[in-house]
Design a protein around this motif. Structure first.
Motif, PDB file in Angstrom:
ATOM      1  N   THR A  57       0.795  -1.232   0.000  1.00 37.67           N
ATOM      2  CA  THR A  57       0.000   0.000   0.000  1.00 37.67           C
ATOM      3  C   THR A  57       0.823   1.275   0.000  1.00 37.67           C
ATOM      4  N   LYS A  60       0.616   3.355  -3.173  1.00 38.90           N
ATOM      5  CA  LYS A  60      -0.179   2.614  -4.140  1.00 38.90           C
ATOM      6  C   LYS A  60      -1.529   3.276  -4.350  1.00 38.90           C
ATOM      7  N   TYR A  64      -9.497  -0.838  -2.416  1.00 31.27           N
ATOM      8  CA  TYR A  64      -9.606  -2.138  -1.744  1.00 31.27           C
ATOM      9  C   TYR A  64     -11.088  -2.390  -1.523  1.00 31.27           C
ATOM     10  N   LEU A  78      -7.537   3.655  -1.419  1.00 28.01           N
ATOM     11  CA  LEU A  78      -6.155   3.609  -0.953  1.00 28.01           C
ATOM     12  C   LEU A  78      -5.437   4.937  -1.106  1.00 28.01           C
ATOM     13  N   ARG A 100      -1.993   1.678   6.005  1.00 32.15           N
ATOM     14  CA  ARG A 100      -1.172   2.261   4.942  1.00 32.15           C
ATOM     15  C   ARG A 100       0.307   1.936   5.133  1.00 32.15           C
ATOM     16  N   GLY A 103       0.498  -2.257   5.394  1.00 30.67           N
ATOM     17  CA  GLY A 103      -0.022  -3.065   4.297  1.00 30.67           C
ATOM     18  C   GLY A 103      -0.997  -4.136   4.750  1.00 30.67           C
TER      19      GLY A 103
END
Length: 224
Positions: A57, A60, A64, A78, A100, A103
């Protein structure tokens, strides 16, 4: 290849994921194959269920998303961190606060209900394409039934006769009954049975008693 010209891939694994090209003469068809890792979970009604999921994450972009039977359960942007919850799942779904940096996108579903059973798809979308997909089939077991109890029903437990602390009470009751029996016997029969000898291990003794009569009232000059 099956008789209807379909290609069947048996015993697929995660390494089979990718883009496939099927060519028939001058016709080519591209097919993206995604291999989904599936598992099963059994939860008791009222407990919490966790859907383990990890994803890269850091920096990224994407979404989700968790679905049950193709209906939204939970979605996390995200990029912005904004979340959405599906109908019936409000205030019951969440991910770890440090998702975050860690992950860890494991979804926790609180207070599981019987209607929560079904097939859950956990996935990440980026540029409208699936990056990673997992499937979980969840079964919900009912809460064990507790024995029904009627608060108005009272159960009496019989007490053992004349033991320990109750011995004195039993002796007192026996004495009262003995006295009452003796009085009744004296009223009806001049022969009264005395059980003292029997109590001492010997035979009972009978005492001759005169019949019970009222004392006559003296008569003076014909008047009582």
């Amino acid at each position: 290849m099956s008789p209807n010209e379909s290609v069947i891939l048996n015993r697929s694994n995660i390494n089979d994921q990718g883009l496939y090209s099927l060519t028939c003469g001058s016709v080519a068809k591209l097919i993206q194959l995604n291999v989904i890792i599936s598992s099963e979970k059994s939860v008791t009604e009222g407990e919490a269920a966790g859907f383990t999921f990890h994803y890269f994450t850091a920096g990224k972009l994407g979404r989700y998303r968790v679905e049950r039977n193709k209906q939204l359960v939970f979605e996390l942007d995200l990029t912005s961190g904004n979340t959405s919850q599906g109908s019936g799942f409000e205030n019951r779904t969440s991910v770890a606060p440090h998702w975050r940096s860690d992950g860890d996108l494991t979804l926790t579903l609180q207070r599981v209900k019987p209607e929560d059973r079904g097939d859950y798809i956990v996935q990440v979308f980026k540029d409208n394409k699936r990056e990673h997909v997992q499937a979980v089939r969840m079964r919900v077991s009912p809460t064990p039934n507790t024995e029904d109890r009627n608060p108005e029903q009272i159960t009496f437990t019989p007490q053992p006769p004349c033991k320990e602390k109750t011995a004195l009470i039993c002796v007192s009751v026996a004495a009262v009954l003995l006295i009452a029996g003796a009085f009744y016997c004296g009223q009806k029969n001049p022969r009264i049975c005395v059980s003292g000898g029997a109590a001492d291990g010997g035979a009972g003794t009978e005492l001759e008693m005169p019949p019970y009569t009222d004392t006559p009232v003296p008569v003076v000059n014909g008047h009582a």
